[in-house]
Design an enzyme around this catalytic site. Structure first.
Site, short mmCIF file in Angstrom:
data_model
loop_
_atom_site.label_atom_id
_atom_site.label_comp_id
_atom_site.label_asym_id
_atom_site.label_seq_id
_atom_site.Cartn_x
_atom_site.Cartn_y
_atom_site.Cartn_z
N GLY A 148 -32.10 -27.00 4.39
CA GLY A 148 -32.47 -27.53 5.70
C GLY A 148 -33.34 -26.55 6.48
N SER A 149 -33.12 -26.54 7.78
CA SER A 149 -34.07 -25.84 8.65
C SER A 149 -34.14 -24.35 8.40
CB SER A 149 -33.69 -26.08 10.10
OG SER A 149 -33.50 -27.44 10.31
N THR A 150 -33.13 -23.76 7.76
CA THR A 150 -33.23 -22.32 7.49
C THR A 150 -34.48 -22.01 6.69
OG1 THR A 150 -30.97 -22.82 6.80
CG2 THR A 150 -31.48 -20.57 7.24
N PHE A 151 -34.97 -23.00 5.94
CA PHE A 151 -36.17 -22.77 5.15
C PHE A 151 -37.41 -22.62 6.02
CE2 PHE A 151 -37.13 -23.25 0.54
CZ PHE A 151 -35.93 -22.76 0.09
N LYS A 152 -37.28 -23.02 7.28
CA LYS A 152 -38.45 -22.87 8.16
C LYS A 152 -38.75 -21.39 8.38
CE LYS A 152 -37.60 -27.29 10.19
NZ LYS A 152 -36.76 -27.99 11.15
#
Lengths: 611, 267
Positions: A298-302
């Site tokens: 999820g957003s941690t990949f941002k």
């Protein structure tokens, strides 16, 4: 001659002396007597030669054995070595020397049924002394045909004394070793466990089996800190209970050298009695979510998407991207979690965790560049961690544009939490990727590492991390005095062919202190359910971020991180960024509001100005 | 002659044989001893291994935490309880004309006009993990800082509720002042009582035995006898009485006073 007995005189002196020396005239009758004499003389010679040979050989051997090779008998008693441990497998200790695994010598009880005359009596006595033994089963064993049956392995000293007192013939003890884990569940996924014959079956016991057996004198020192392990587990357990989650995992990571200080995966198990593999709960407990489990983050990949964009040089932090129009690809529509009504710049995209913005950033950089960057960060191979449970990331193949779009916000590619933490450490520590390790690094040796992004990009990432905590989705993670920064992540779990709305993986990757990052604290919660307190939300900001904040508050003092005033100029200068993407703080920051406390400037004031 | 030499050699051989046998038996005996020593060493090593395992088992953080919450009134350290080393002022030199508090007290050099340093100031930079927030130690121990600090972290006998009033820095010194005039002995005993309720510093002054000792064996100092019965009530007035008459504090201790008051303010 003259003192010969007279009786012999006649026959011997019959013929004149020398008469025998002269062979008789070679007449025909050479008589059978002389032939027999000849033969017997030859036989005597042969026998004498044999005897001489044998005695010579014995003599030589005797000299050799007594004088030459070993002058004395081999000594039976040697002094015991001082430092030799009484066991054959090395201890495992944590970074402070606390025992995590050790071997204890125990006695095991076995019997020789042939030597037992009355099996029923022996069985009865034994089952009284050792109540956990079953009488019938024991009787069956003792009446069998084998010469060796185990009765019970690894007795306690008390049990051994009880059996000794019975004085049973045909029942014996054998010294064995048993692996003992003083921390039991606390480090079970890291240390692993051994089988009944002390062979490692999981964890470091398995991967370091050779080392543990070959150097039993030297304990294996891990990078794990038992105290941090306890704190992390405590907070994860509390989080699981609060949000009725099915599992959780957490990692504390030293960003400067890649040491894993703590790694917890819940549910865990007791290494003394590992759960059976054939049952679902047992499999779940044995499963290491931190390293073996691969998840869409999820957003941690941002974090990686933003670092890639800024590092590529094509995108500046002030660039604005379209975040108002949903993107449709095939049968999918990519949309925001909360719709935005205006376009956002890179800082805001990171702060508000915008999917569409990230997607456009990734497309600007390009498909090949994204693949190359994530490969450089080590997200396409298993990590270098020493555990046998090391998951392979699930990487799209072929890597198309749609994959680039979804990977930009953390879907369509699954990595383990350890991957995420390792790669994220490289984005904030100045751009050096250190391979993660569970073994304590030699402080004198150089830390292996590879420069993967530019130091300037890393400095900007620090500001963005801090921005998320001060003004973004993770305000709950703040721990006053420790300047926490980070990024939340919430991924919907894929069940079958589609994503489930209500089963999520909520995570938060926090780092502190952000003006000079030292440690990453990562928490991932599996399928949390919203509660009344969180207004039904179960996203990373509501579930994992508060847990990280609590952990940081407790481990900061243990790790010796000096608390600083969040509002002090050095901190502000190092971590400031605003929604316009400016990194220069507006004017001088207000001096700490202390009337007479000029000498205590480094103590955070009781009334916090930060949220 | 021949017989004599034969006899000589025979005797020599017999003697050599005797010595040989003797030595051989001695060696055998020593080897047996060595064997039993080796066995003993092995046993001890195994015992050490077991004790080590037990020590780690008893030091399990989960267990320690539950024990600490049962028996201690300490809370986890917070960031605001740490200060930087350069913030802490030097220990002030006692003024030469300081009131002679130790008229009746023999080893009272430590009670001289020295303001107490808060213990966390000393502990914070070196051992953050163990720097337990024991604000009340500052007052309880008076000026005996170096000796009582380590013992403050030993296992305490009985936790005493932390009173905010005891956090005023002057309190530790105050009892000495009235005590100097009125009664020399009670002042230290009151202090001792309060200390006994906390972890006891392991340096009993020879002239004044600890109250717990006097309770069991009444000694010559009669005044101390009445104290152990009411430990807390006795300590409370002492602290309260100390407040109205703060000593003329040196200027350097003022910032510390502010510091200590603030560190303990939110308790």
């Amino acid at each position: 001659m003259n003192d010969q007995p007279p009786g012999f005189d006649t026959p011997l002196s019959g013929p004149p002396p020398g008469a025998y020396g002269v062979p008789p005239p070679a007449s025909k009758p050479r008589t059978s007597l002389s032939v027999a004499l000849e033969r017997s003389r030859n036989r005597l010679m042969v026998t004498a030669a044999m005897v001489t040979l044998v005695f010579t050989a014995i003599g030589i051997k005797l000299v050799d054995a007594t004088l030459l090779s070993h002058a004395s008998e081999p000594r039976q008693r040697m002094a015991a070595e001082i430092d030799a441990p009484p066991v054959n497998r090395a201890d495992i200790v944590d970074r402070n020397g606390n025992l995590l695994a050790t071997s204890l010598a125990t006695q095991s009880l076995y019997a020789d049924p042939k030597l037992i005359s009355r099996p029923d009596e022996v069985a009865k006595k034994l089952s009284v002394a050792l109540p956990e033994l079953d009488y019938k089963e024991l009787l069956g064993k003792l009446t069998g045909e084998k010469r060796f049956v185990w009765i019970k392995r690894n007795l306690t000293p008390k049990q051994q004394a009880a059996v000794f007192r019975l004085g049973l013939p045909g029942v014996y003890f054998e010294r064995e070793e048993r692996r003992f884990y003083p921390a039991s569940n606390l480090a079970s996924h890291i240390v692993g466990f051994t089988g009944v014959d002390n062979n490692g079956l999981s964890g470091l016991e398995q991967s370091m089996n050779k080392r543990l057996v070959n150097e039993p004198n030297k304990p294996l020192q891990l990078s794990i800190d038992l105290r941090l392990q306890h704190i992390l587990k405590k907070e994860l357990t509390a989080t699981i209970q609060e949000f009725s989650a099915i599992g959780a995992t957490g990692i504390i990571f030293d960003v400067r050298n890649g040491e894993v200080l703590s790694m917890v995966s819940l549910p865990d198990f007791d290494p003394h009695e590992p759960p059976p593999l054939n049952d679902k709960a047992g499999q779940d407990a044995l499963f290491n979510r931190a390293t073996l489990g691969v998840y869409e983050m999820g957003s941690t990949f941002k974090i990686f998407n933003t670092a890639m964009s800024l590092d590529s040089g094509k995108i500046k932090v002030t660039d604005v991207f379209d975040t108002t129009h949903n993107v449709s690809v095939g049968r999918f529509t990519i949309r925001e979690y909360h719709p935005f009504h205006h376009n956002l710049n890179v800082a805001e995209i990171f702060q508000e965790s915008s999917n569409l913005g990230s997607l456009h950033m990734a497309l600007t950089v390009g498909v090949a560049a994204q693949k190359a960057f994530l490969t450089k960060l080590g997200l396409t191979r298993p990590t270098a961690l020493e555990l046998p449970e090391n998951g392979w990331p699930l990487v799209p193949n072929p890597w198309r544009e749609i994959n680039t779009m979804t990977i930009s916000f953390g879907h369509g590619m699954s990595v383990s939490p350890m991957h995420t933490v390792t790669a994220a450490a490289s984005t904030i520590n100045g751009g050096v990727l250190h391979p993660p390790t569970l073994l304590k690094r030699d402080p004198a040796a150089e830390v292996p590492g590879e420069q993967v992004i530019a130091p300037q990009t890393s400095a900007m990432m620090r500001r963005l991390f801090r921005f998320v905590v001060t003004d973004g989705t993770a305000k709950a993670a703040n721990a006053k005095g420790y300047v926490v920064g980070g990024k939340t992540g919430t991924a919907e779990k894929q069940k079958g062919r589609h994503y489930e709305r209500n089963s999520r993986m909520s995570s938060f990757l926090g780092a502190f202190p952000m003006h000079d990052p030292r440690y990453i604290v990562y928490v991932l919660v599996d399928e949390p359910k919203g509660t009344k307190k969180t207004y039904g939300f179960a996203t990373g900001g509501w579930v994992a971020a508060p847990a990280v904040g609590r952990v940081v508050k407790q481990i900061g003092p243990l790790l010796g991180v000096p608390p600083v005033d969040d509002a002090s100029p050095e901190v502000i200068n190092a971590t400031y960024i605003n929604t316009a993407g400016q990194t220069i703080p507006p004017g001088p920051p207000p001096p700490p509001a202390q009337s007479k406390g000029s000498t205590v400037a480094s103590v955070p004031p009781p009334s916090g100005k930060q949220r | 002659m021949k017989g004599k030499s034969a006899l000589f050699w025979l005797g020599l051989a017999a003697a050599a044989g005797g010595v040989l046998f003797q030595t051989s038996y001695e060696v055998q005996e020593l080897e047996d001893k060595l064997g039993s020593l080796n066995r003993q060493i092995m046993d001890e090593q195994e015992a050490i291994q077991i004790l080590k395992a037990e020590w780690s088992y008893l030091n399990d953080p989960t267990r320690l935490e539950s024990l600490a919450s049962q028996h201690l009134q300490l809370q986890p350290t917070e960031a605001r309880q740490f200060v930087a080393m350069d913030v802490v002022p030097m220990r002030p030199v006692p003024p030469p004309d300081a009131p002679k508090a130790g008229d009746g007290l023999k080893n009272d050099g430590k009670h001289d006009g020295v303001a107490p340093l808060p213990p966390m100031v000393r502990l914070a930079p070196s051992a953050p993990g163990t720097a337990v927030a024991s604000g009340s130690n500052a007052t309880n121990n008076g000026g005996i800082i170096p000796a009582s600090l380590p013992s403050g972290m030993a296992t305490p006998a009985k936790p005493a509720p932390i009173k905010p009033s005891t956090l005023i820095p002057g309190a530790g010194k105050a009892p000495a002042l009235p005590a100097a005039k009125a009664a020399p002995a009670p002042a230290p005993t009151i202090k001792q009582v309060d200390v006994a309720a906390r972890p006891t510093p392991s340096q009993p002054t020879p002239s004044q035995p600890m109250p717990t000792q006097t309770a069991s064996a009444p000694s010559s100092t009669v005044k101390t006898l009445s104290v152990p019965a009411a430990k807390q009530p006795a300590a409370q007035p002492a602290a309260v009485a100390a407040v109205p008459a703060p000593p003329p504090a040196p200027k350097a201790t003022d910032s510390i006073g502010v510091l200590v008051a603030r560190l303990g303010a939110n308790r």
